[in-house]
Design a protein around this motif. Sequence first.
Motif, short mmCIF file in Angstrom:
data_model
loop_
_atom_site.label_atom_id
_atom_site.label_comp_id
_atom_site.label_asym_id
_atom_site.label_seq_id
_atom_site.Cartn_x
_atom_site.Cartn_y
_atom_site.Cartn_z
N ARG A 29 0.83 -1.20 0.00
CA ARG A 29 0.00 0.00 0.00
C ARG A 29 0.87 1.25 0.00
NH1 ARG A 29 -5.10 -0.78 3.97
NH2 ARG A 29 -5.75 1.08 2.84
N GLU A 30 2.00 1.21 0.70
CA GLU A 30 2.91 2.34 0.65
C GLU A 30 3.47 2.52 -0.76
OE1 GLU A 30 4.47 2.61 5.28
OE2 GLU A 30 5.91 2.18 3.69
N ARG A 31 3.76 1.43 -1.44
CA ARG A 31 4.24 1.52 -2.83
C ARG A 31 3.18 2.15 -3.73
NH1 ARG A 31 6.93 -4.51 -2.87
NH2 ARG A 31 9.07 -3.88 -2.37
N ARG B 222 10.46 6.22 -7.08
CA ARG B 222 9.00 6.29 -7.33
C ARG B 222 8.73 6.87 -8.72
NH1 ARG B 222 6.92 11.75 -5.38
NH2 ARG B 222 4.83 10.86 -5.26
N ARG B 223 7.70 6.33 -9.35
CA ARG B 223 7.38 6.74 -10.73
C ARG B 223 6.61 8.05 -10.78
NH1 ARG B 223 6.01 1.32 -10.56
NH2 ARG B 223 3.78 1.82 -10.48
N ASP B 224 5.85 8.34 -9.74
CA ASP B 224 5.02 9.53 -9.75
C ASP B 224 5.88 10.78 -9.53
OD1 ASP B 224 2.47 10.85 -9.83
OD2 ASP B 224 2.60 11.09 -7.67
N SER B 225 5.62 11.83 -10.29
CA SER B 225 6.42 13.05 -10.20
C SER B 225 5.82 14.09 -9.26
CB SER B 225 6.60 13.66 -11.59
OG SER B 225 5.33 14.00 -12.14
N THR B 226 4.70 13.77 -8.61
CA THR B 226 4.06 14.72 -7.69
C THR B 226 5.04 15.08 -6.56
OG1 THR B 226 1.92 13.70 -8.12
CG2 THR B 226 2.09 15.08 -6.16
N SER C 181 16.02 8.89 0.25
CA SER C 181 14.93 8.98 -0.74
C SER C 181 15.12 10.13 -1.71
CB SER C 181 13.59 9.14 -0.02
OG SER C 181 13.55 10.40 0.65
N GLY C 182 15.87 11.16 -1.30
CA GLY C 182 16.02 12.35 -2.12
C GLY C 182 14.92 13.36 -1.94
#
Length: 343
Positions: A111-113, A142-146, A158-159
């Motif tokens: 779910r976190e992913r 992560r793929r999402d750019s939000t 994580s950056g």
Amino acid sequence: MPPRNGSRPTTLRDVAEAAGVSIKTVSNVVNDHPHVRPEMRERVKVVIERLDYRPNGIGRQLRQGRTGLVALALPNVTSPYYGELTSALVTAARARGITLLVEQTDGDLEREREVANGFPVRLVDGLVFVPLTMPGGELAQRRDSTPAVLIGEHGEGSGYDRVTIDSVDLGDIAVRHLTEVGRHTIAFLGDKLQTSTRPPVVAQRIEGYRRALRRAKLKFDPSLLWPLPEWDRVYGYEGTLALMAARPDVDAIFAANDLLAFGAMHALRGLGLRVPQDVAVMGVDDVEQSRYSAPTLTTITLDRSEMADLAMGLLADRLAGHDGPERLLTVTGRLVVRESSGG
């Protein structure tokens, strides 16, 4: 003329017909377009007020590239700590004109992913994320750019901007207090081992625990690190029964959070042991119940309002276009001495 409380909301067309103008003119007034004659603007506004028209803010903001919505993903909204943090984040967001949408992950990795990659939360400008399981290295991919801001001890590497807690210091503060009130056999209730590796929050609190023992010239005993699957009252109760059966010489319990401490005190009472005379107890978080438990709980308070304001400030900067390197802001704890430690 449509009724104010009819079966459907008032539309732009309803306002236009009632005002005797075009739909375009009403739209220009709603969107504060500069090229509308003052008398026409006033006329349309009067009708908008009379018909109780509510513009479709989401649609307008989408056209402008903003929804005004931010997702908040955290483990459990029923937990007192996370519930109080959520309330503080809602307040901090509202002060910036932002509405929060809450998603509960239960600390589950899958779910976190999903949250990190933009599902099921959609149509949001940003993400405030409290991960418990997802590694920082994976978050970095992560793929999402939000734009996202992380809260808590997890997420290193994580950056992303983070508001973290100095849990080494929390462990040090807690155990130092217990040694200063004369305790010598201090158990840590709430150790966790996941594939032989402790989660960051646990590893850091144990590091602080060991640091305080060294300062007090007390020997570290690994058998006093008592593992539990979860940090809630039930496991605090059951874990303390098992701990005291194995180590009846324990004279203090440093619980990893307040919920474990409440369970521990209940177990000790059932065993006929007095708190704090026989066993001192302290927790972390300073949830509201800690002020009203019997005895009241010595704990370490974390300023949820400060954490929320820092996190929303970082996210607001990103939404405004800030494109610098990741930023790390650290919140420290403060000892709150009450009855359970005898201090």
